[in-house]
Design an enzyme around this catalytic site. Structure first.
Site, mmCIF file in Angstrom:
data_model
loop_
_atom_site.group_PDB
_atom_site.id
_atom_site.type_symbol
_atom_site.label_atom_id
_atom_site.label_comp_id
_atom_site.label_asym_id
_atom_site.label_seq_id
_atom_site.Cartn_x
_atom_site.Cartn_y
_atom_site.Cartn_z
ATOM 1 N N TYR A 145 -5.902 4.145 -14.787
ATOM 2 C CA TYR A 145 -6.235 4.473 -13.395
ATOM 3 C C TYR A 145 -6.538 3.196 -12.611
ATOM 4 O O TYR A 145 -5.964 2.948 -11.553
ATOM 5 C CB TYR A 145 -7.440 5.403 -13.401
ATOM 6 N N TYR A 159 4.123 -4.999 1.004
ATOM 7 C CA TYR A 159 4.887 -4.343 2.072
ATOM 8 C C TYR A 159 4.389 -4.786 3.444
ATOM 9 O O TYR A 159 5.163 -4.920 4.396
ATOM 10 C CB TYR A 159 4.825 -2.806 1.940
#
Ligand code: NAD
Ligand code: UDP
Length: 318
Positions: A145, A159
């Site tokens: 996780y 991005y």
């Protein structure tokens, strides 16, 4: 605005759908129900501003029409869930983040990633400011996780930097409230359900480890503000009120009027010893701070679980 929320049938995703719809936005909810339930969004079916797509976001995502925002909340979030589903957890944090970023880029939409205080691991700095890089065991059981979320943050920033995508990252601290799954294994839901059923309260370790608990309405308000702000760097949203697990157990027992016994069990591997957000940035940049103290939040949460317990819907609850 028209917004995509992944993980919409989960605890936080469903509350976010409610908030965006209440503010007059259109919401497309997406989920594959791996840990979520249609019950969480049943009240939205038929709402003119809401549509739902059942889909696993680790595969190519197709959404017809324009999108102004993508909020990526899909991921198992409770330790028992991600220990049971380690590979889907790694995939939704990595491949799912990549797919949702790609969708946001194609649509020219703003992107918000649900990250977590788990990126700080078992912290050696207390409280945790966003500038702290964390102390995570990549190969321990929680690594699936924690590292997926750390990868997701890195991918989101890439991005932003490389493609110029308009991005936000929220680092969420333990949040509780109605619509948590009674059997999700998180401490607040476990203790309330155990107290209401008269079962032993399971304290892991000595119960001296601490957590900071945020009521869901406060969290959703912080995320809503962050989404509409221009802050790109990760932002902690959490309630700095810090309690030992033992204190939480005592409070739940008092508030439910339960006479459940305390049962001490071994502490899970890599269980963080402390957790408290530094929210200086959220206060300064978003004008946000939590308003609901733990006692009030529990008052607003216990009736939800009481109803489930009365309906006998908690069979898998421990
Ligand atoms: P949840 O399990 O209730 O909700 C997650 C939802 O995502 C579920 O409905 C599940 O079915 C869906 N999902 C998972 N994988 C998917 C996939 N591949 N494709 C489509 N849907 C998928 O958990 P939550 O507490 O609502 O957490 C939501 C987000 O917030 C997660 O990203 C979690 O990491 C983050 N977060 C939550 C907390 C918290 O205290 N609740 C703390 C930190 C971070
Ligand atoms: N915990 C506990 N009893 C339970 C469930 C959890 O003592 O029945 C402890 C757990 O070991 C951790 C804390 O409560 O120290 C918070 O656990 P949770 O699963 O809610 O989230 P975490 O912050 O560890 O991701």
């Amino acid at each position: 605005m028209r917004i995509l929320i992944t993980g919409a049938a989960g605890f936080l995703g469903s509350h976010l759908c409610d908030r965006f719809l209440a503010e007059g936005h259109e919401v497309v909810g997406m989920d594959n129900f791996i840990t979520g339930t249609p019950d969480n969004i049943a009240h939205l079916i038929g709402h003119p501003g809401f549509e739902f797509i059942e889909h696993n976001v680790t595969s190519f995502i197709y959404v017809k029409g324009p999108l102004d925002g993508v909020l990526h909340f899909a991921s198992p979030a409770s330790p028992i869930d991600y220990l049971e589903q380690p590979i889907p957890t790694l995939k939704v944090g990595s491949l799912g983040t990549h797919k949702t970023l790609g969708l946001a880029k194609a649509k020219g939409a703003r992107y918000l990633l649900a990250s977590t205080s788990e990126v700080y691991g078992d912290p050696q700095v207390h409280p945790q400011p966003e500038s702290y890089w964390g102390h995570v065991n990549p190969v321990g059981p929680r690594g699936v996780y924690d590292e997926a979320k750390r990868f997701a943050e890195a991918m989101t920033m890439a991005y932003h930097r490389y493609h110029g995508l308009d991005t936000r990252i929220v680092r969420i601290f333990n949040t509780y409230g109605p619509r948590m799954r009674p059997a999700d294994g998180r401490v607040v839901s476990n203790f309330i359900v155990q107290a209401l059923r008269g079962d032993p309260i399971t304290i892991y370790g000595e119960g001296e480890q601490t957590r900071s608990f945020t009521f869901v309405d406060d969290l959703v308000d912080g995320i809503y503000r962050l989404f509409h702000s221009d802050r790109v760097e990760p932002t902690n949203i959490g309630n700095p009120g810090e309690f030992t697990i033992r204190e939480l157990a005592d409070l739940v027992l008092e508030m439910t009027g339960s006479s459940s016994a305390l049962e001490f069990r071994p502490l899970p591997q890599d269980d963080p010893k402390t957790r408290q957000p530094d929210i200086t940035i959220a206060k300064a940049v978003l004008g946000w701070e939590p308003r609901v103290p733990l006692r009030e939040g529990l008052e607003r949460t216990i009736p939800y679980f009481r109803q489930l317990v009365e309906e006998g819907a908690t069979a898998r609850a421990m």
